[in-house]
Design an enzyme around this catalytic site. Structure first.
Site, short mmCIF file in Angstrom:
data_model
loop_
_atom_site.label_atom_id
_atom_site.label_comp_id
_atom_site.label_asym_id
_atom_site.label_seq_id
_atom_site.Cartn_x
_atom_site.Cartn_y
_atom_site.Cartn_z
N PHE A 148 4.03 -3.00 27.54
CA PHE A 148 3.72 -3.83 27.17
C PHE A 148 4.35 -5.34 27.24
CE2 PHE A 148 4.58 -3.22 23.09
CZ PHE A 148 4.62 -4.29 22.60
N LYS A 172 3.25 0.97 38.07
CA LYS A 172 3.29 1.56 37.04
C LYS A 172 3.34 0.74 36.13
CE LYS A 172 2.64 3.89 33.40
NZ LYS A 172 1.95 3.09 32.43
N GLU A 175 -0.88 0.45 30.28
CA GLU A 175 -1.81 0.03 30.34
C GLU A 175 -2.36 -0.99 29.39
OE1 GLU A 175 0.37 2.62 29.98
OE2 GLU A 175 -0.60 4.20 28.51
N ARG A 176 -1.70 -1.25 27.98
CA ARG A 176 -2.06 -1.61 27.39
C ARG A 176 -2.54 -3.76 28.33
NH1 ARG A 176 2.09 -0.33 22.37
NH2 ARG A 176 2.89 2.16 23.18
N SER A 225 10.95 2.39 25.50
CA SER A 225 10.96 2.60 24.46
C SER A 225 12.24 3.75 24.51
CB SER A 225 10.31 3.60 23.39
OG SER A 225 9.39 4.04 24.26
N CYS A 280 12.10 -6.84 23.10
CA CYS A 280 13.85 -5.84 23.05
C CYS A 280 15.29 -6.47 22.54
CB CYS A 280 13.67 -5.53 24.38
SG CYS A 280 14.26 -5.95 25.70
N GLU A 382 14.13 1.27 15.53
CA GLU A 382 13.70 0.02 16.57
C GLU A 382 12.08 0.06 15.06
OE1 GLU A 382 12.22 0.24 19.82
OE2 GLU A 382 13.33 -2.31 20.35
#
Ligand code: NAD
Length: 499
Positions: A148, A172, A175-176, A225, A280, A382
């Site tokens: 996201f 893909k 979805e957020r 992640s 990141c 993290e």
């Protein structure tokens, strides 16, 4: 409720059985829904990709590059509305949303040079009358699964190079915040990419598993992640695919006693708190070397943190906006509590932050911990929020060891005026991307991006020549054109050598 649909060749997808909400992080409300696709939906996308790809691969690379040039032009022409959409779904401030798109476009600029980088190698006269040449050919269908936190840049890292190399691509996205990836696919079509060359399928684990298991998908690029990256890597490789899977991070910023602390504090404020720490390549750990450096740094950090403005993502004065959703806000606040429970000194507590008029928004104030130690879970894992941890090191050796021993190895930075120390640090640290007086050392598009240890599974990085290698396979041709005579029949049963 507004639906952010899949982008498929041939138009509309069937109504979805499952949907996921897309939040407005500024208000905390739901602004749209996204359908969660399944294996049957993916099958249709793969069929369309299979139909389109051979023609695209046969299109000469200069023509493919022209589509990339046009795509860049179209994205630039509507960068303001794309940035506004991105900011509304993600929560990052508008200037940062533009940066997200711009960094992606830099990979598209690299992809515009694809005719040059796809040139193969040639050896004339490798043996008597023998020439050898190699060429890079596309894999067929590639897929990308993206996080996201960079809904424009990371998809472009992947599809920019994959498509320029002659592949069809199925994305893909998270979805957020799925709107910008869909719009990018529409613009790629408008730029001249044939239908089926770039499609977007929405979904969660069910769709990811379908991608990993689909026999016609040759390669999967994942960013997200670490636990999921590792899972994607293992499952994809078991299915015989080429997989690169980038994971989480916990980047350290080393501050040597001779560093310019005003510059460090300015750099750290952006690198630790920008985008609410949801990067990141953020710097959530700062390592002052020596007690004196630690005290001086802490003294300068406090007013800088107090001056940070947290605001709605459309506030041009805000340094950062809300985090992406309520679950993530809760997760970050839980980590702050863990840090307290483990005995770190909570110097500034960002929990319970309320923005007037937006009390239900997903805001977290800047948070500072001091005296964080390596045995703490809150250090090892993290957090991915606006939380900066000070880990004090007694000397340079300890400062090299901290990021080197950490489970993640994405990025690291050193702040110093000493060229020897910087050079030594860059050579020895066990981390994939190093900044020297550069807080966020994200490589430029024609170099490549990738961390070490649990920050990346697989051995090929994103974009640059590494990206080209990932999205192509090498074919090597050995040719001989005899001028009439029969070759050395006596030696036909011996492995040929060039001796
Ligand atoms: P995430 O791992 O939750 O999601 C990434 C993708 O995986 C999404 O498309 C999501 O739909 C899918 N997914 C989620 N759960 C899944 C499951 N159980 N099985 C299969 N697929 C699943 O990551 P995120 O929260 O969207 O992004 C933040 C993370 O990404 C952070 O850890 C961050 O460090 C990392 N990240 C890494 C890099 C890098 O290059 N190393 C870059 C950006 C972000």
């Amino acid at each position: 409720m507004r639906l952010i649909d899949h982008y498929l060749a041939g138009g509309k997808a069937p109504a979805a059985a499952r949907k996921s909400p897309v939040f407005d992080p500024n208000s905390g409300g739901i602004q749209a829904e996204v359908p969660l696709g399944d294996a049957a939906l993916l099958d249709g996308a793969v069929d369309a990709a299979l139909a389109a790809q051979p023609g695209w691969a046969a299109t000469n690379p200069q023509r493919r590059a022209r589509v990339m040039f046009k795509f860049k032009e179209l994205v630039e022409a509507e960068i303001d509305s794309l940035a506004a959409t991105l900011s509304r779904e993600h929560g990052k401030v508008i200037a940062d949303a533009r940066g997200d798109i711009q960094r992606g476009l830099e990979v598209i600029e690299f992809a515009c040079g694809i005719p040059h980088v796809l040139k193969g190698e040639f050896t004339q006269g490798a043996g008597p009358g023998i020439d050898v040449y190699s060429m890079r050919q596309p894999l067929g269908i590639g897929a990308g699964i993206t996080p996201f936190n960079f809904p424009a840049m990371i998809p472009m890292w992947m599809f920019g190079v994959a498509i320029a190399c002659g592949n069809a691509f199925i994305l893909k996205p998270s979805e957020r915040d799925p709107s910008v990836p869909v719009r990018l696919a529409e613009l790629m079509r408008e730029a001249g990419a044939p239908e089926g060359i770039l499609q977007v399928v929405h979904g969660d684990k069910e769709m990811v598993d379908a991608i990993l298991d689909h026999p016609a998908i040759a390669a999967v690029s994942f960013v997200g992640s670490s636990d999921i990256a590792h899972y994607v890597y293992k499952r994809g490789v078991a299915a015989g695919k080429r997989v690169q899977a980038m994971g989480g991070a916990k980047n350290h910023g080393i501050v040597m006693p001779d560093a310019d602390l005003d510059q460090v504090v300015a750099d750290l404020s952006g690198a630790a708190f920008g985008s609410a720490g949801e990067r990141c390549m953020a710097l959530p750990v700062v390592v002052p070397v020596g007690e004196d450096t630690a005290e001086r740094l802490r003294e300068k950090l406090l007013p800088a943190i107090a001056a940070l403005r947290v605001g709605v993502s459309t506030d041009a004065e805000a340094h950062y906006g809300p985090v992406v959703n309520a679950a993530h806000k809760q997760r970050v606040e839980d980590w702050i509590q863990t840090g307290v429970d483990e005995g770190a000194e909570l110097v500034v507590d960002g929990r319970g932050f309320k923005l007037q008029g937006h009390e239900e928004g997903f805001f977290i104030g800047p948070t500072l911990f001091d005296r964080v130690t390596t045995d703490m879970k809150a250090y090892q894992e993290e957090i991915f929020g606006p939380v900066l941890q000070i880990v004090r090191a007694k000397d340079f050796e300890e400062a090299v060891a901290l990021p080197s021993r950490h489970q993640y190895g994405n990025g690291v930075a050193i702040f110093t005026r000493n060229g020897h120390a910087a050079r030594e640090f860059a050579a020895r640290v066990n981390v994939g991307m190093v900044g020297i007086n550069v807080p966020i050392p994200v490589p430029v598009a024609y170099h490549s991006f990738g961390g070490w240890k649990r920050s990346a599974f697989g051995d090929t990085n994103q974009h640059g020549m590494e990206g080209v290698k990932f999205w192509t396979k090498v074919k090597t041709v050995t040719q001989r054109w005899p001028d009439g005579g029969v070759g050395d029949a006596a030696n036909a049963f011996v492995i040929p050598t060039m001796g």
